[in-house]
Scaffold this motif. Structure first.
Motif, PDB file in Angstrom:
ATOM      1  N   ALA A  48       0.830  -1.208   0.000  1.00 30.33           N
ATOM      2  CA  ALA A  48       0.000   0.000   0.000  1.00 30.33           C
ATOM      3  C   ALA A  48       0.864   1.258   0.000  1.00 30.33           C
ATOM      4  O   ALA A  48       0.542   2.241  -0.676  1.00 30.33           O
ATOM      5  CB  ALA A  48      -0.936  -0.006   1.198  1.00 30.33           C
ATOM      6  N   VAL A  57      -1.804   7.525  -3.871  1.00 29.65           N
ATOM      7  CA  VAL A  57      -2.953   7.093  -3.076  1.00 29.65           C
ATOM      8  C   VAL A  57      -2.770   7.645  -1.661  1.00 29.65           C
ATOM      9  O   VAL A  57      -1.663   7.657  -1.132  1.00 29.65           O
ATOM     10  CB  VAL A  57      -3.056   5.553  -3.065  1.00 29.65           C
ATOM     11  N   THR A  58      -3.862   8.117  -1.051  1.00 28.58           N
ATOM     12  CA  THR A  58      -3.782   8.722   0.282  1.00 28.58           C
ATOM     13  C   THR A  58      -3.917   7.698   1.394  1.00 28.58           C
ATOM     14  O   THR A  58      -4.173   6.520   1.137  1.00 28.58           O
ATOM     15  CB  THR A  58      -4.884   9.788   0.438  1.00 28.58           C
ATOM     16  N   ALA A  61      -7.203   5.423   1.746  1.00 31.26           N
ATOM     17  CA  ALA A  61      -7.261   4.482   0.620  1.00 31.26           C
ATOM     18  C   ALA A  61      -6.172   3.420   0.747  1.00 31.26           C
ATOM     19  O   ALA A  61      -6.410   2.252   0.413  1.00 31.26           O
ATOM     20  CB  ALA A  61      -7.129   5.226  -0.701  1.00 31.26           C
ATOM     21  N   LYS A  62      -5.007   3.804   1.244  1.00 26.31           N
ATOM     22  CA  LYS A  62      -3.935   2.829   1.448  1.00 26.31           C
ATOM     23  C   LYS A  62      -4.336   1.796   2.493  1.00 26.31           C
ATOM     24  O   LYS A  62      -4.121   0.601   2.310  1.00 26.31           O
ATOM     25  CB  LYS A  62      -2.636   3.525   1.871  1.00 26.31           C
ATOM     26  N   SER A  64      -7.419   0.936   3.336  1.00 24.90           N
ATOM     27  CA  SER A  64      -8.477   0.096   2.765  1.00 24.90           C
ATOM     28  C   SER A  64      -7.893  -0.954   1.831  1.00 24.90           C
ATOM     29  O   SER A  64      -8.320  -2.113   1.843  1.00 24.90           O
ATOM     30  CB  SER A  64      -9.486   0.956   2.001  1.00 24.90           C
ATOM     31  N   LYS A  65      -6.929  -0.557   1.036  1.00 25.96           N
ATOM     32  CA  LYS A  65      -6.269  -1.484   0.112  1.00 25.96           C
ATOM     33  C   LYS A  65      -5.530  -2.574   0.896  1.00 25.96           C
ATOM     34  O   LYS A  65      -5.608  -3.760   0.555  1.00 25.96           O
ATOM     35  CB  LYS A  65      -5.312  -0.714  -0.800  1.00 25.96           C
TER      36      LYS A  65
END
Length: 110
Positions: A48, A57-58, A61-62, A64-65
């Motif tokens: 991530a 990617v913030t 979002a990181k 969540s990934k």
């Protein structure tokens, strides 16, 4: 009277062994999950962070990934009923334990 007690004991013993056997199996599954989830979470956090650098990617979002990656990895290993909060906690723990490495390796701002 002694025969009645003996018959009850003979009837109860398999039930007790089945209960304890089930508890031992569940405990082994929990131990296996604990051993597996941390390395998966660490790998997902690194991936991530790399995604954060390459594709901007913030943080949310990181995370969540990373959570999704760990859940997918666990599912491939047969752990399909793992609570999402447990996975999220493992990801946060992995990030916290690797924070210095991550900050030294990847640029901030992503």
């Amino acid at each position: 009277m002694k025969n009645l007690i003996m018959q009850i004991a003979i009837a109860v013993v398999p039930i007790v062994f089945a209960y304890f056997g089930n508890a031992i199996v569940k405990n082994r599954q929990a131990v296996s999950l604990i051993q597996i989830i941390q390395p998966l979470a660490e790998a997902a956090v690194v991936a991530a962070e790399q995604l954060g650098v390459t594709e901007a990617v913030t943080g949310v979002a990181k995370k969540s990934k990373a959570v999704a990656d760990v859940q997918a990895g666990l599912a491939k290993l047969g752990f399909t009923a793992v609570d999402k909060k447990t996975v999220a906690n493992a990801v946060e723990s992995a990030y916290a334990s690797m924070k210095e490495f991550i900050e030294s390796k990847y640029t901030k701002g992503a």
